[in-house]
Motif scaffolding. Structure first.
Motif, PDB file in Angstrom:
ATOM      1  N   THR A 118      -3.603  78.934  22.543  1.00 45.66           N
ATOM      2  CA  THR A 118      -3.052  78.104  21.463  1.00 45.66           C
ATOM      3  C   THR A 118      -3.942  76.876  21.202  1.00 45.66           C
ATOM      4  N   GLU A 119      -5.162  76.925  21.698  1.00 43.39           N
ATOM      5  CA  GLU A 119      -6.185  75.884  21.476  1.00 43.39           C
ATOM      6  C   GLU A 119      -5.838  74.535  22.106  1.00 43.39           C
ATOM      7  N   GLN A 120      -4.831  74.510  23.008  1.00 41.28           N
ATOM      8  CA  GLN A 120      -4.488  73.224  23.631  1.00 41.28           C
ATOM      9  C   GLN A 120      -5.605  72.732  24.552  1.00 41.28           C
TER      10      GLN A 120
ATOM     11  N   ALA B  99      -1.956  72.986  18.023  1.00 31.78           N
ATOM     12  CA  ALA B  99      -2.386  72.702  19.393  1.00 31.78           C
ATOM     13  C   ALA B  99      -1.749  71.440  19.974  1.00 31.78           C
ATOM     14  N   LEU B 100      -0.458  71.261  19.683  1.00 30.39           N
ATOM     15  CA  LEU B 100       0.258  70.145  20.320  1.00 30.39           C
ATOM     16  C   LEU B 100       0.556  70.544  21.760  1.00 30.39           C
ATOM     17  N   PHE B 101       0.623  69.548  22.661  1.00 26.10           N
ATOM     18  CA  PHE B 101       0.896  69.866  24.062  1.00 26.10           C
ATOM     19  C   PHE B 101       2.402  70.102  24.231  1.00 26.10           C
ATOM     20  N   ASP B 102       2.744  71.337  24.623  1.00 27.37           N
ATOM     21  CA  ASP B 102       4.157  71.743  24.711  1.00 27.37           C
ATOM     22  C   ASP B 102       4.982  70.892  25.667  1.00 27.37           C
ATOM     23  N   MET B 104       4.779  67.808  26.364  1.00 27.61           N
ATOM     24  CA  MET B 104       4.897  66.381  26.034  1.00 27.61           C
ATOM     25  C   MET B 104       5.748  66.187  24.787  1.00 27.61           C
ATOM     26  N   TYR B 112      -1.600  60.525  23.060  1.00 28.43           N
ATOM     27  CA  TYR B 112      -2.569  61.113  23.994  1.00 28.43           C
ATOM     28  C   TYR B 112      -4.011  60.615  23.801  1.00 28.43           C
TER      29      TYR B 112
END
Lengths: 255, 278
Positions: A118-120, B99-102, B104, B112
């Motif tokens: 997911t490109e994180q 691409a958000l951090f799940d 957080m 961030y």
């Protein structure tokens, strides 16, 4: 022929490169302490139930089987000795590590794999963080600390399992069991029993991280990485165990 | 292919005969262009033509096998990753799937880069207002304590824009900002991109396969008084179109040249602008 070898050789190179970076980051700032504690909780504390369960039943079955054999020689009293040596030297470290590979290498691989697809991971790099430092090093350190602790728990609870079965099935005296268990162990057993999980902890965490960070091909790829991580970690644990066992056996002979 | 000229200022981003390869696949081949401050580039191309790779190479997330990538005057082609972090803080990137951090909250996601980019080092007390401002910009201030999984796709895309612009970077890279969104949400996202360009005077690369997105950027301006997009008329905006075909730059030029092109591949991307696009 060379093309066939290219993939595995590159994978091994990639794995050791990741290992090097993860270890170097231990002394580089910033050290993500929060992440380390979070991982210690998830990898270590979270694994206590399965360690307690496997430990109890492994100790129990060992006492059951060995007790019967020892009975033939009239040595049922020595059940504690056999249980403690096998547990502390071999089964405790290896079984705990394999259980941890099943639970944590897979967990790490799927978590990092999902982040990768997911490109994180790319987002993390774009936003100023080294993913190895933020994700890999904390997981490695947490496993380094927690796996030896879990192994000690597993060893002890295994002895308890053996004691319960010894009492019920072979009418062993508790004092006799615990005395032989305690006396059977030398310092080399303890060192061996703690050094092995320390070495395995690198395998469990870094194999999970390696496969996670190298995931390609969407959600299907995440599943593939997870499976590969568990298989590679579990097999590596058995292989490394044999080599470490050989070193300790030779060492003891030399003493 | 006629690179447009006449724009002053040193380029913010320069590709000089860049080729990017992955194992056996050539993702970008011999790509050259220069983006000067104030320009907006609309990057179009079929799926797999190298659009995302181009953006990632611009930030050093993917590496060029040959050629030179110069970002903000610094050659980043062979720089080690650790030396790129400071430079990356001057570039905002919107990833394709947000691409958000799940793990957080929305506020933590937007904070961030402020927390982690060494070159920025914002004090903690200034951080909350900055995060709030950025979320207000995308009109999602009320979602601060929620998690990305609780938001819709369009809202996640807006949060990702807030995260990309929170550090006020001079260069913004948007990877398919409207992909997979309904036309109304897609329009909202494009309006935000135009608003960001006109309020903060940023330079941007917008990857899209929708011609109407490019048309909107090229011909409309954000009106701070009405909060709507107004047509710019004949003066136009500083927008340049680029088309990628199989990793090669097939077109670079103004909208009029793009529309005049007779190349069948390029024509596929050019549809007549919708009359009421704004």
């Amino acid at each position: 022929m060379l093309d066939v070898l290219k993939g595995p050789v590159q994978a091994v190179q990639g794995f050791f490169e990741l290992t090097g970076r993860a270890i170097r980051n231990v002394i580089a700032k910033p050290l993500y302490l929060n992440d380390i504690f979070l991982q210690m909780d998830s990898i270590g504390v979270g694994s206590i139930p399965i360690v307690l369960l496997t430990g109890t039943f492994t100790g129990g079955i060992m006492a059951l089987q060995l007790g019967r054999e020892l009975q033939q020689y009239g040595q049922t009293d020595q059940t504690g000795t056999a249980v403690s040596i096998i547990l502390v030297r071999e089964l405790g470290p290896v079984l705990t590590a394999v259980m941890m590979a099943g639970r944590n290498s897979s967990g790490i691989a799927s978590e990092l794999g999902s982040m990768k697809v997911t490109e994180q991971i790319d987002a993390m790099r774009a936003l100023g963080t080294d993913p190895v430092k933020k994700l890999v090093t904390p997981r490695m350190l947490a496993t380094n600390i927690m796996l030896p602790c879990l192994t000690v728990i597993d060893d002890f609870i295994g002895m308890v399992g053996g004691w319960v079965i010894g009492m019920i099935v072979y009418n062993l005296q508790s004092l006799r069991y615990w005395t032989t268990t305690w006396q059977a162990l030398g310092w080399s057993d303890v060192v061996q029993g703690l050094l092995k999980p320390f070495v395995f902890s690198f395998v469990i965490s870094l194999v999970g991280c390696y496969f996670g960070l190298n995931t390609t091909g969407g959600t299907q790829g995440v599943g593939r990485s997870t499976t590969q991580a568990v298989v590679v970690a579990a097999v590596s644990i058995f292989v490394i165990d044999l080599f470490l066992g050989k070193i300790f056996v030779s060492g003891q002979r030399g003493l | 292919m006629n690179p447009p000229s006449g724009n002053a200022g040193a380029p913010l981003l320069e590709f000089d005969r860049v080729t990017v390869r992955f194992t056996d696949v050539v993702a970008l081949e011999d790509v050259s262009f220069r983006i000067r401050p104030g320009e907006t580039r609309i990057l179009m191309g079929a799926a797999g033509s190298g659009k995302t790779v181009l953006l990632k190479t611009a930030m050093g997330l993917d590496r060029a096998a040959s050629g030179r990538v110069v970002l903000m005057g610094e050659d980043i082609t062979r720089r080690p990753e650790t030396e790129l972090f400071d430079l990356r803080s001057k570039v905002g990137m919107l990833f394709q799937e947000s691409a958000l951090f799940d793990s957080m909250t929305i506020a933590q996601n937007v904070a961030y880069p402020l927390l982690n980019q060494k070159a920025i080092k914002m004090e903690r007390e200034k951080m909350e207002p900055a995060v709030r401002d950025s979320l207000r910009f995308v009109e999602l201030e009320q979602t601060m304590e929620r998690y990305p999984s609780e938001l819709s796709g369009g809202m996640r895309r807006r949060v990702a824009i807030a995260r990309a612009v929170v550090t006020k970077p001079p260069l913004l890279l948007y990877d398919s900002p409207t992909a997979g969104l309904d036309p109304i949400t897609a329009h909202t996202i494009m309006a935000l991109i135009i608003k960001e360009r006109d309020v903060d005077n940023t330079t941007a690369v917008v990857v899209t396969y929708r011609y109407q997105d490019g048309n909107l950027v090229a011909n409309f301006r954000y009106n701070p008084n009405s909060g709507r997009l107004d047509p710019v008329g004949s003066q136009g905006t500083n927008t340049i179109f680029m088309v990628l075909r199989d990793g090669r730059l097939a077109f670079e030029g103004a909208q009029a040249e793009l529309e005049a092109s007779s190349d069948p591949y390029i024509r596929k991307f050019v549809k007549r602008p919708e009359r009421d696009a704004a």
